[in-house]
Structures are given as structure tokens and as C-alpha cells.
Scaffold this active site. Structure first.
Site, PDB file in Angstrom:
ATOM      1  N   ASP A 303       0.860  -1.172   0.000  1.00  0.00           N
ATOM      2  CA  ASP A 303       0.000   0.000   0.000  1.00  0.00           C
ATOM      3  C   ASP A 303       0.908   1.238   0.000  1.00  0.00           C
ATOM      4  O   ASP A 303       2.132   1.132   0.069  1.00  0.00           O
ATOM      5  CB  ASP A 303      -0.946  -0.017   1.207  1.00  0.00           C
ATOM      6  CG  ASP A 303      -2.246   0.718   0.917  1.00  0.00           C
ATOM      7  OD1 ASP A 303      -2.252   1.629   0.069  1.00  0.00           O
ATOM      8  OD2 ASP A 303      -3.269   0.384   1.547  1.00  0.00           O
ATOM      9  N   TYR A 304       0.307   2.395  -0.070  1.00  0.00           N
ATOM     10  CA  TYR A 304       1.022   3.655  -0.285  1.00  0.00           C
ATOM     11  C   TYR A 304       2.068   3.891   0.808  1.00  0.00           C
ATOM     12  O   TYR A 304       1.725   4.074   1.968  1.00  0.00           O
ATOM     13  CB  TYR A 304       0.010   4.796  -0.315  1.00  0.00           C
ATOM     14  CG  TYR A 304       0.485   6.063  -0.955  1.00  0.00           C
ATOM     15  CD1 TYR A 304       0.171   6.360  -2.280  1.00  0.00           C
ATOM     16  CD2 TYR A 304       1.243   6.976  -0.249  1.00  0.00           C
ATOM     17  CE1 TYR A 304       0.596   7.527  -2.876  1.00  0.00           C
ATOM     18  CE2 TYR A 304       1.681   8.150  -0.836  1.00  0.00           C
ATOM     19  CZ  TYR A 304       1.358   8.420  -2.147  1.00  0.00           C
ATOM     20  OH  TYR A 304       1.789   9.583  -2.740  1.00  0.00           O
TER      21      TYR A 304
END
Length: 765
Positions: A303-304
Site C-alpha cells: 500500500d502507499y
């Protein structure tokens, strides 16, 4: 040394030596991703590229950068132009429009040493420009074909704009309404969640075997967030999850596995830690379970900035160490953190990461680019005319409108105040801060949907009743968070001149989604103040609730005449809700998350365990039972619940036999359904099972089947379910999944609290 440029055309000449024809020609449609992704032809083409790549170029393929902005966290400060010029970017996030994406792709193809095309990702969650109801709302339709179709339309629009990878579907189980990301999932049940995951993956990718990924109308899908992101402590985003392996495997993991079985091409690691190990560094989860146990062969993206966050998590000393932990755990691509591209070359030289691990990750990423057809035509997604023809078409608008109507849950309807037909001759006071609002209707994660183009409820109802005997008055009464005596007085005046009130209230769209956690999930006080004033007029009140989560509607349930839970409905919100209010669509949606009586009950879900001191629900006030002093343990509205403008009944539940074997056997369950009312409608009939004794404790009920069945007014039908012995399997005391012999109960029901149609059976060895 003279710089050597190997163009894509040259690469294609190399590929021609090892392949011929379309790579999709030898697909075995088994429904398993690996049957396609391990196609020998694709493998040869991937290997031919790998042999040409330097170590740094391979690591570049494992790197994703964000084009210019992000709503999910801080944009990394690194200017990625130097990496782009060296061909060291595998994917770009948040690039939009055919023209913008073409510039990036053309540079990668024409101006870098190997000319490897870039993969373009975007958060296409519940629509791209045509915005559909939030996923939690769509799941309430229990209409898998509709969910497949809306994902398909989202893919068509996004792919027409140059996108080829979506970070959806989110398949996390959500049991905590405080957590803002419940809006992005399918609710609290692993069985329904698994079915929704399958439908949405196939909708985005076009098939369950990858055979349509090379069509420029489909997107590479992502199953997220592995794992148990929805189990974060206190409902607080990014927070740790502490779960037994039994709970993890029996409740939280099944939808991820279902996405993989449906052919999902990529998986995303979750932000949270599980039992002390952040998912991005969890080798047991990413390699032992995902790869070896489940056989997943696509690639895994963080994820980011998930890799970088291993440092504040406290398992990595610095970002270099974080990159090493992630790759060695089984992560293939670093989303926007730049830690792979900065540090992994050195890590390989130091022997802390093997070059084989780099090769494996790069191979998986290149494989997807081949399957998408990007090596054959890097510009296959980039066609301005196709973008114009495939955006917000009349057909897409029609589907969106139907999706809204089928997602609206009728929670209360005293004295059949709804529907309000065009022939009723009533005067309606339309009141509330969300009555004439278009900005909030799309909810969070609304792609590139133009919020100004979403249809407000006021417009939908005005157009619905135009030319009819129904008269409409309007007064806002308040904003979402503020009101004044003058505004309330205006609304009260309109209410007194009307026969009934329809109040549109709820949340700001920013109050749900990522990092949007609430500890007070009631309507904001100014809206409740307005409702109290309207209540004093004595006029019947219909509440339309627009939100991204289940709310505490205890006061509203006690004091108002009707409640419609409309969620955040998207582009066609006003029209779809108006169809329900006017009776042109008979509400059929059923809840996929339990609504609490107050926030103190959370987490609350239907498939709970019984405890050693279970409560008698007919008398919860007995001491020393698992109960509350100040409220019931039951939800305000249970999982599977929803009303209709007609009435349904279930009877004559029968089993074709009283027992079945624990392996390779089945029981057929039949029941009679009846529409005993005066309107046609769709009934969602649900099959629940209880395993009475297990090697570990079992839930009081588990959903094992459902059907959405149309019944004409007065019509009866027989419905049947095939209950397989494998449907009863679970991870027991030895942590092996199997069906255990014993006694079972089942219910054919209208919701999870419906115990009126019960039967029993036995499973033998």
C-alpha cells in the site's frame, strides 16, 4: 561508451523468435489464475526480457511512483523524472487522461534503453466517471451480476482513459462501523464477501482466467488489503490487529482466497500489523500462505508508502532495512515509497537480498504487462475517440440508476407511509442538508467522477413528481454541521404546510474512507436538533440517510415513521432514490453490516460466538450472563435485514435427507416462498447453518447460501439450496480445514435474526 538503445520494436523482434500468435490462444479456462499466467509462451517472452536487464532495471520494474498527487498520504518528495529517464519505473500511480498517460508511455518506450512499457494504476473503486453506489451499498443489493456489471463499466471507462490497473476490490471483512473504510468493502460476512470479491474481480478483468486482460476494456484488478485490515483495534485506521489464527483463517482470509480463485492478477499488502508483524514484512502471510498454500502467481504491491512505514512500526532500523524485509517477505512492487529503487541494489551486493528474489518479482510484473498486451502495443489503451464514446453513456447511466435503487435499504416503514405514489395528491416537505446536495453523493474514492454532475435528491424527486398530483416544498433547515433558529423555523414552516416530511440527512463524504474514523456515529447534533423540531409538528417523517457506514439510528428508529438507508449513491443518486420513494422500484436491499444501538456495542456482528454464559434474548436482565446493563446485546438492525413494500413468507423447509458424510456429500434444502402482499418484489432468501459442537467453538450462525428471487404479488415459489459437506469445513483445533462430524441446525430465513424456519441434520464420518 556509446549508449545502446533497444527500442520496443527491437524487443518485439526478439519476442517473435520465441513466440507466435496471441498469447491467449492456449488458455485453459479453469478459473485459476495460474493456469493462464504460467502459459509457457508467456514465460519464454518474459525470460527473453529478463536476460537483457541490468539489476538496477529489474529493481526499477519493482518501483511505482505517483504522478503528481495523492489522497492516501504524503506525496513523496523525490522527483521521479531521473528514474523515468533511465527506465527505472515499472508503474505510475495517479496519471490521468489519454494525453497525459501517452506522454509518460511514449518516453518510457522511445527514450529508455529497453523501452519497457509502464503500468498505469488508479483507485477505480466504485466507478471511474460514472460513479456507482459505494461498494458497501452495492453489496446490500445481494445482486452479484449487478456488481459484476458495475465493475465492468468502471473498467471500460477507466481503460478508455488510459488506465490499465485498478486497486480494487477491497475484500476486507468489516465488523466495526467506526472504521471509515467499511464503505469500500462488502460488510461483515466471509461467505457473502467471498462471492462479492469473485463478482468484482471478474467484472474488472473480464473473466476468471485472465483471458481477456489483453482487451483494452478491462483492468488488472487488485485484491486488498492482505490481511485483516478491517480488524484494526478500536476501529482506528492503520492500527494493529490482534487475532487468533482460527479467527484469521475462518473469518478474515476467505475473501482474499476467493479473489485469488476468481483470477485476480495482483494483491496488495495491508498497512496494519497482525499479531506483531506488519503485513508488508510478513513472510508467513506473503509467502507461506499466499504463494505456497494458495498458489498465487500474480504480483504483490505494497500500500502507499507501506515499505517506508516499517520504520515507525518498529521492525526496521531504516528504510534500507525496510526494503530488505519487504522483498524477503514476498513483496514484488513498492508503491510510491522509493525505498526499493534507492537501496535494493546495494542490498543485493551485500547479500541481504538475493538476486533470484529480484528476478522472481520482476518476472511476475513483466508477466502482467505481457498479459495486458502492453509489449505488443504500449498504446493500446490510449485512444481519445474511445474515451469519448465510453464515458457516462446513457446505458451506463441507466445501470447506475438501477444500482442505486437496488442498494437502498428500507429500515422502517410504519403505517406504510412509503411509497408516495404520483396519484397520492400529497404535499411533501423536502428538508435537510443533503436534500439539494450533489457534492457528497459520490462518497469517498469517487474516481474522476464530477461531483457537480451527480443528481441531487431534490432534483430527482422534483422530476419524478412533475406533472403529478404531488406538490413539493423545500427548505434545507441546516447544513451538515450547523443550523440556526431561522433555518429551523423555515423548515418547520414548510413541514406544517405539508402532509409529510422527507428529510435527507447524514455524513459529509469525507467522514468515511481512509483515515476517516468516528467515535460518534450518530447524526451530527444540528441535524438531530432539526429532526426534533420537525417531530414537534406532528407530521409523519421519512428519513433518508446518506452515509458511508452504519450509523447509530436508535433515536430515529424510535421517533420517526420511516427510514431509508441510501448510503452514498453516486452519479444517479437522486433518480434512483426517487424511484424507490415513488414506488417505481420496490426496495429489495438487505444489510450486510449490523447497525448498532450505540457505539458501545461495536464491534457487533451476527456470526458471534455463544460464550459459556449465553444470554436468553427473551430475558437479558438475568445477572452473570454475557450482556449489558443498559442495552440489549442485539443490533438495532441485524445482518440480512431489510423491508419491502410487500410482505414475504417462508414455509415448508425440507431436507432431502437427514445426514450426509463429512467428505464429498450434499444435502438439498427446499422451502416455499410466498409474496403475501399486493406488490411485485425481489426477496433475498438466506440460508444459515450452525455447527452445534466443534473441536473449537463455532459461531451461532453462518451464512451458507442466498438467492434473490422475484415474486409477483400473491405468488408462491419453491427455492432450493445445495449444501455441500465442504461448505461446512473450518479450521479446527489442529489448524487443518475440514468438515467435522456432528449435529447441525439450519435456517431458511429473511435475515440473520429470523429463527422461524429451522431444520436439523447430522454429518457423519
Amino acid at each position: 561508451m556509446k549508449k545502446i538503445l533497444i527500442s520496443t520494436a527491437c524487443l518485439l523482434a526478439v519476442f517473435a523468435l520465441v513466440s507466435c500468435g496471441s498469447p491467449s490462444g492456449n488458455i485453459q479456462k479453469s478459473g485459476k489464475w495460474q493456469s493462464y499466467s504460467r502459459n509457457k509462451q508467456i514465460e519464454r517472452r518474459v525470460d527473453s526480457v529478463l536476460k537483457l536487464m541490468t539489476l538496477e532495471e529489474k529493481i526499477g520494474q519493482m518501483t511505482q511512483f505517483s504522478a503528481n498527487w495523492s489522497i492516501t498520504g504524503p506525496v513523496m518528495s523525490d522527483d521521479f523524472q531521473p528514474y523515468l529517464e533511465k527506465g527505472l519505473i515499472g508503474s505510475i500511480f495517479n496519471a490521468t487522461s489519454v494525453e497525459g498517460i501517452r506522454r509518460f508511455q511514449q518516453f518510457a518506450v522511445d527514450s529508455t534503453r529497453l523501452g519497457i512499457p509502464i503500468l498505469f494504476g488508479q483507485d477505480v473503486i466504485h466507478g471511474y466517471k460514472t460513479i456507482f453506489p459505494i461498494p458497501l451499498a452495492e453489496a446490500c443489493s445481494w445482486d452479484l451480476e449487478m456488481m459484476r456489471r458495475t465493475a465492468e463499466i468502471a473498467a471500460i471507462e477507466a481503460a478508455s482513459d488510459g488506465i490499465n490497473w485498478t486497486f480494487a476490490p477491497m475484500v476486507d471483512i468489516g465488523r466495526d462501523a467506526r472504521w471509515g473504510r467499511v464503505m469500500e468493502g462488502a460488510g461483515e460476512d466471509p461467505y457473502l464477501g467471498s462471492k462479492v470479491a469473485e463478482a468484482r474481480v471478474i467484472g474488472f478483468q473480464g473473466s476468471g482466467d485472465g483471458s481477456r486482460l489483453d482487451e483494452p476494456t478491462t483492468l488488472l484488478a487488485t485484491g486488498k488489503h492482505l490481511a485483516a485490515y478491517g480488524a484494526a483495534e478500536a476501529g482506528r485506521d492503520y492500527n494493529p490487529a490482534e487475532l487468533s489464527e482460527h479467527t484469521l483463517r475462518n473469518i478474515y482470509l476467505p475473501p482474499y482466497k476467493a479473489a485469488i480463485d476468481a483470477g485476480v492478477g495482483t494483491m496488495m499488502a495491508s498497512f496494519n500489523e497482525i499479531n506483531g508483524i506488519p503485513a508488508t514484512a510478513d513472510k508467513w502471510l506473503m509467502t507461506e500462505v499466499l504463494r505456497k498454500e494458495w498458489g498465487f502467481t500474480g504480483f504483490v504491491v505494497t500500500d502507499y508508502t507501506g515499505t517506508n512505514e516499517l520504520v515507525p512500526h518498529g521492525v526496521a532500523e531504516d528504510e534500507k532495512h525496510a526494503a530488505e524485509l519487504a522483498v524477503n517477505a514476498g513483496i514484488d512492487m513498492d508503491m510510491t515509497g522509493a525505498s526499493f529503487i534507492k537501496y535494493l541494489t546495494q542490498s543485493v551486493k551485500e547479500g541481504k537480498v538475493s538476486e533470484e528474489a529480484i528476478n522472481t518479482a520482476t518476472r511476475r510484473i513483466l508477466e502482467m504487462k505481457f498479459l495486458l498486451g502492453l509489449f505488443d502495443d504500449p498504446y493500446r489503451y490510449l485512444n481519445e475517440e474511445r474515451a469519448r464514446q465510453n464515458t457516462m453513456t446513457p446505458q451506463f447511466m441507466e445501470t447506475a440508476r438501477k444500482a442505486v435503487a437496488s442498494s437502498v435499504v428500507l429500515l422502517k416503514n410504519d403505517n406504510q407511509i412509503l411509497p408516495i405514489t404520483k396519484e397520492s395528491g400529497k404535499t411533501i416537505a423536502l428538508i435537510g442538508p443533503l436534500m439539494n446536495d450533489s457534492i457528497n453523493l459520490n462518497g469517498e474514492w469517487a474516481g474522476l467522477g464530477d461531483r457537480n454532475k451527480s443528481v441531487p435528491l431534490l432534483k430527482g424527486l422534483t422530476e419524478k413528481y412533475e406533472g403529478s398530483t404531488v406538490k413539493i416544498l423545500y427548505a434545507a433547515g441546516s447544513t451538515i454541521t450547523e443550523t440556526t433558529p431561522g433555518k429551523i423555523a423555515e423548515a418547520v414552516s414548510a413541514a406544517r404546510r405539508a402532509d409529510l416530511v422527507i428529510a435527507a440527512m447524514g455524513e459529509d463524504f469525507n467522514w468515511s474512507g481512509e483515515a476517516a474514523v468516528r467515535t460518534d456515529i450518530r447524526l451530527p447534533e444540528p441535524q438531530r436538533e432539526l429532526l426534533r423540531a420537525l417531530k414537534e409538528t406532528g407530521k409523519p417523517i421519512v428519513l433518508i440517510t446518506l452515509s458511508g457506514r452504519p450509523l447509530d439510528l436508535s433515536w430515529e428508529d424510535e421517533n420517526l415513521d420511516a427510514i431509508l438507508q441510501a448510503w452514498f449513491p453516486g452519479t444517479q443518486g437522486g433518480h434512483g432514490i426517487a424511484d424507490v420513494i415513488a414506488g417505481d422500484y420496490n426496495p429489495s436491499a438487505r444489510l450486510v453490516m449490523s447497525f448498532p444501538r450505540n457505539v458501545g456495542q461495536i464491534p457487533i456482528y451476527y456470526n458471534q460466538k455463544n460464550t459459556g454464559r449465553p444470554v436468553d434474548l427473551s430475558n437479558e436482565k438475568i445477572d452473570y450472563k454475557s450482556s449489558y446493563l443498559d442495552t440489549s446485546i442485539t443490533p438495532l438492525y441485524p445482518f440480512g435485514y431489510g423491508l419491502s413494500y410487500t410482505t414475504y413468507g417462508i414455509s415448508d423447509v425440507k431436507l432431502d435427507k437427514s445426514s450426509m458424510k463429512a467428505a464429498n456429500d450434499r444435502i438439498t434444502v427446499t422451502a416455499k416462498l410466498q409474496n403475501s402482499g399486493t406488490r411485485d418484489g425481489d426477496m433475498v432468501v438466506q440460508l444459515y447453518v450452525r455447527d452445534l459442537v466443534g473441536s473449537v467453538t463455532r459461531p451461532v450462525k453462518e451464512l451458507k447460501g442466498f438467492q434473490k428471487t422475484n415474486l409477483k404479488a400473491g405468488e408462491s415459489k419453491q427455492v432450493s439450496f445445495e449444501l455441500l459437506s465442504e461448505d461446512l469445513a473450518f479450521y479446527g483445533i489442529d489448524m487443518k480445514k475440514k468438515t467435522e462430524p456432528g449435529d447441525f441446525k439450519l435456517w431458511v430465513a429473511q435475515n440473520s435474526a429470523d429463527n422461524s424456519n429451522e431444520a436439523s441434520f447430522t454429518v457423519t464420518q
